[in-house]
Design an enzyme around this catalytic site. Sequence first.
Site, PDB file in Angstrom:
ATOM      1  N   ARG A 225      41.144  18.249  -2.836  1.00 48.61           N
ATOM      2  CA  ARG A 225      41.966  18.491  -4.240  1.00 48.61           C
ATOM      3  C   ARG A 225      41.274  19.689  -3.510  1.00 48.61           C
ATOM      4  NH1 ARG A 225      43.195  14.239  -4.700  1.00 48.61           N
ATOM      5  NH2 ARG A 225      42.504  12.757  -6.986  1.00 48.61           N
ATOM      6  N   HIS A 273      50.453  16.957  -0.997  1.00 48.71           N
ATOM      7  CA  HIS A 273      49.697  15.957  -1.445  1.00 48.71           C
ATOM      8  C   HIS A 273      50.028  14.657  -1.629  1.00 48.71           C
ATOM      9  CE1 HIS A 273      46.685  15.303  -5.057  1.00 48.71           C
ATOM     10  NE2 HIS A 273      46.391  14.131  -3.775  1.00 48.71           N
TER      11      HIS A 273
HETATM   12  P1  NAP Z   1      34.956   7.198  -3.141  1.00 49.12           P
HETATM   13  O1  NAP Z   1      34.419   5.840  -2.383  1.00 49.12           O
HETATM   14  O2  NAP Z   1      33.811   7.932  -4.212  1.00 49.12           O
HETATM   15  O3  NAP Z   1      33.386   8.765  -2.158  1.00 49.12           O
HETATM   16  C1  NAP Z   1      33.211   9.980  -2.611  1.00 49.12           C
HETATM   17  C2  NAP Z   1      32.071   9.942  -1.066  1.00 49.12           C
HETATM   18  O4  NAP Z   1      31.766  11.586  -1.145  1.00 49.12           O
HETATM   19  C3  NAP Z   1      30.751   9.041  -0.920  1.00 49.12           C
HETATM   20  O5  NAP Z   1      29.985   9.036   0.069  1.00 49.12           O
HETATM   21  C4  NAP Z   1      29.395  10.408  -1.928  1.00 49.12           C
HETATM   22  O6  NAP Z   1      28.217   9.831  -1.044  1.00 49.12           O
HETATM   23  C5  NAP Z   1      30.118  11.975  -1.221  1.00 49.12           C
HETATM   24  N1  NAP Z   1      30.064  12.822  -2.260  1.00 49.12           N
HETATM   25  C6  NAP Z   1      30.050  12.912  -3.654  1.00 49.12           C
HETATM   26  N2  NAP Z   1      29.799  14.323  -3.950  1.00 49.12           N
HETATM   27  C7  NAP Z   1      29.030  14.589  -2.875  1.00 49.12           C
HETATM   28  C8  NAP Z   1      27.998  15.526  -3.023  1.00 49.12           C
HETATM   29  N3  NAP Z   1      27.902  16.202  -4.068  1.00 49.12           N
HETATM   30  N4  NAP Z   1      27.481  15.648  -1.856  1.00 49.12           N
HETATM   31  C9  NAP Z   1      27.658  14.828  -1.111  1.00 49.12           C
HETATM   32  N5  NAP Z   1      28.698  14.043  -0.326  1.00 49.12           N
HETATM   33  C10 NAP Z   1      29.273  13.153  -1.909  1.00 49.12           C
HETATM   34  O7  NAP Z   1      36.041   8.301  -3.472  1.00 49.12           O
HETATM   35  P2  NAP Z   1      36.896   7.736  -2.261  1.00 49.12           P
HETATM   36  O8  NAP Z   1      37.870   6.145  -2.613  1.00 49.12           O
HETATM   37  O9  NAP Z   1      36.528   7.960  -0.326  1.00 49.12           O
HETATM   38  O10 NAP Z   1      37.733   9.105  -2.226  1.00 49.12           O
HETATM   39  C11 NAP Z   1      37.874  10.724  -2.386  1.00 49.12           C
HETATM   40  C12 NAP Z   1      38.753  11.484  -3.014  1.00 49.12           C
HETATM   41  O11 NAP Z   1      39.736  11.817  -1.970  1.00 49.12           O
HETATM   42  C13 NAP Z   1      38.997  11.459  -4.338  1.00 49.12           C
HETATM   43  O12 NAP Z   1      38.485  11.823  -4.811  1.00 49.12           O
HETATM   44  C14 NAP Z   1      40.403  11.992  -4.120  1.00 49.12           C
HETATM   45  O13 NAP Z   1      39.875  13.197  -4.622  1.00 49.12           O
HETATM   46  C15 NAP Z   1      40.273  12.233  -2.845  1.00 49.12           C
HETATM   47  N6  NAP Z   1      41.888  11.720  -2.421  1.00 49.12           N
HETATM   48  C16 NAP Z   1      42.975  12.503  -1.615  1.00 49.12           C
HETATM   49  C17 NAP Z   1      43.729  11.916  -1.541  1.00 49.12           C
HETATM   50  C18 NAP Z   1      45.553  12.539  -0.719  1.00 49.12           C
HETATM   51  O14 NAP Z   1      46.492  11.963  -1.338  1.00 49.12           O
HETATM   52  N7  NAP Z   1      45.660  13.653  -0.318  1.00 49.12           N
HETATM   53  C19 NAP Z   1      44.326  10.440  -1.608  1.00 49.12           C
HETATM   54  C20 NAP Z   1      43.375  10.118  -1.864  1.00 49.12           C
HETATM   55  C21 NAP Z   1      41.964  10.574  -2.599  1.00 49.12           C
HETATM   56  P3  NAP Z   1      27.900   8.065  -1.865  1.00 49.12           P
HETATM   57  O15 NAP Z   1      27.873   7.951  -0.581  1.00 49.12           O
HETATM   58  O16 NAP Z   1      26.306   9.167  -1.734  1.00 49.12           O
HETATM   59  O17 NAP Z   1      27.751   8.502  -3.052  1.00 49.12           O
HETATM   60  C1  GLV Z   2      45.275  11.059  -5.175  1.00 50.62           C
HETATM   61  O1  GLV Z   2      45.060  11.950  -4.589  1.00 50.62           O
HETATM   62  C2  GLV Z   2      44.178   9.980  -5.820  1.00 50.62           C
HETATM   63  O2  GLV Z   2      42.839  10.384  -5.715  1.00 50.62           O
HETATM   64  O3  GLV Z   2      44.600   8.874  -5.550  1.00 50.62           O
END
Ligand code: NAP
Ligand code: GLV
Length: 310
Positions: A225, A273
């Site tokens: 983000r 994005h």
């Molecule tokens: P997820 O499965 O919820 O994983 C989040 C990870 O971040 C977990 O490993 C978590 O640690 C870690 N985390 C959270 N808070 C933290 C902190 N304070 N310190 C250290 N580590 C922390 O999320 P995801 O599905 O991988 O997605 C991640 C993000 O990618 C989304 O929230 C979104 O903002 C972004 N995204 C972007 C796009 C794009 O097109 N640009 C698309 C999809 C998603 P733990 O494992 O210890 O809980």
């Molecule tokens: C895109 O940014 C997502 O969070 O899936």
Amino acid sequence: MSIVLVHIDGEPVEPWIAEFTRQAPEIEARPLDRIEDPAAVDVVVAWKLPQGLYGTFPNLRLIQSMAAGVDHVLADTSRPAQVPIARVVDPWMARAMSHHVILQILRWHRQLDLFEADRAENRWRCGVTFHPETVRVGVLGLGHLGQAVARALQGLGFAAAGWSRSPKALEGLETFHGTEGLAALAERSTALVCLLPLTTETEGILNAGLFAHLPEGSFLVNVARGGHLVEDDLFAALDSGRLSAAALDVMAAEPLPSDHPAWRDPRIFLTPHIASEINLATATTVFVDNIRRLRRGEALTGLVDPARGY
Ligand code: NAP
Ligand code: GLV
């Protein structure tokens, strides 16, 4: 009557409604302008529902984010606190995200911009060699997407490591956690990839303090983000040479205003994005599965903890 409100900010919602009908004819999915009775809505499936609307559905039982991130849902203070929030966990998205991050790491490592610039002078540059073994990628966030990206990078021979909130033991992957682990991850990384959720703890985490721990000439990829990045600190790090380049897929202001300096900075690889766009067919399958679970009284998938912020 149980109606599913489907809303996607800035894009036509009709293809999503049609996909719901195709996959689950028993689910009544409607766009915002076809909701006559807010009391009939029991599920909202949305990307950036207009602020204040969540509080207007008295019988809401599930908020299904039309994204992996839920920061857009949590930002709405009208949201009834007791209604569960689910996010998208879709292997298709993990693969797409891996493709995007690999593309950016390879473009930087293989100096594609240098060779593109050489074309203007018909320059056939000789003697350039590449050493992938010197590229060490640190992935911030070891969740669904971060782990997939780290594994994909390992598969290409790059030394990947990751950082998370809680300690993790992942076979063959170096892991760090917590505040003290962040500096250690940065010190061993020549490229940093942000795949964290945007929370009160992670907002502004890509800042001068963190960049100071990276080796000179490192590369930053932000695909999480815009709120993670302190933009002034990015430009200062690019000017000082601490960072040699950055790939930004997400920005604090989207769409990016036309006068933003990132548009004209050749050290910044910009994408709008699109690193991992939600997929109509596979994401609808996730939504349909969760709605059916809700209506059968079964456990939901992809639930987030609003107190934690992800
Ligand atoms: P997820 O499965 O919820 O994983 C989040 C990870 O971040 C977990 O490993 C978590 O640690 C870690 N985390 C959270 N808070 C933290 C902190 N304070 N310190 C250290 N580590 C922390 O999320 P995801 O599905 O991988 O997605 C991640 C993000 O990618 C989304 O929230 C979104 O903002 C972004 N995204 C972007 C796009 C794009 O097109 N640009 C698309 C999809 C998603 P733990 O494992 O210890 O809980
Ligand atoms: C895109 O940014 C997502 O969070 O899936």
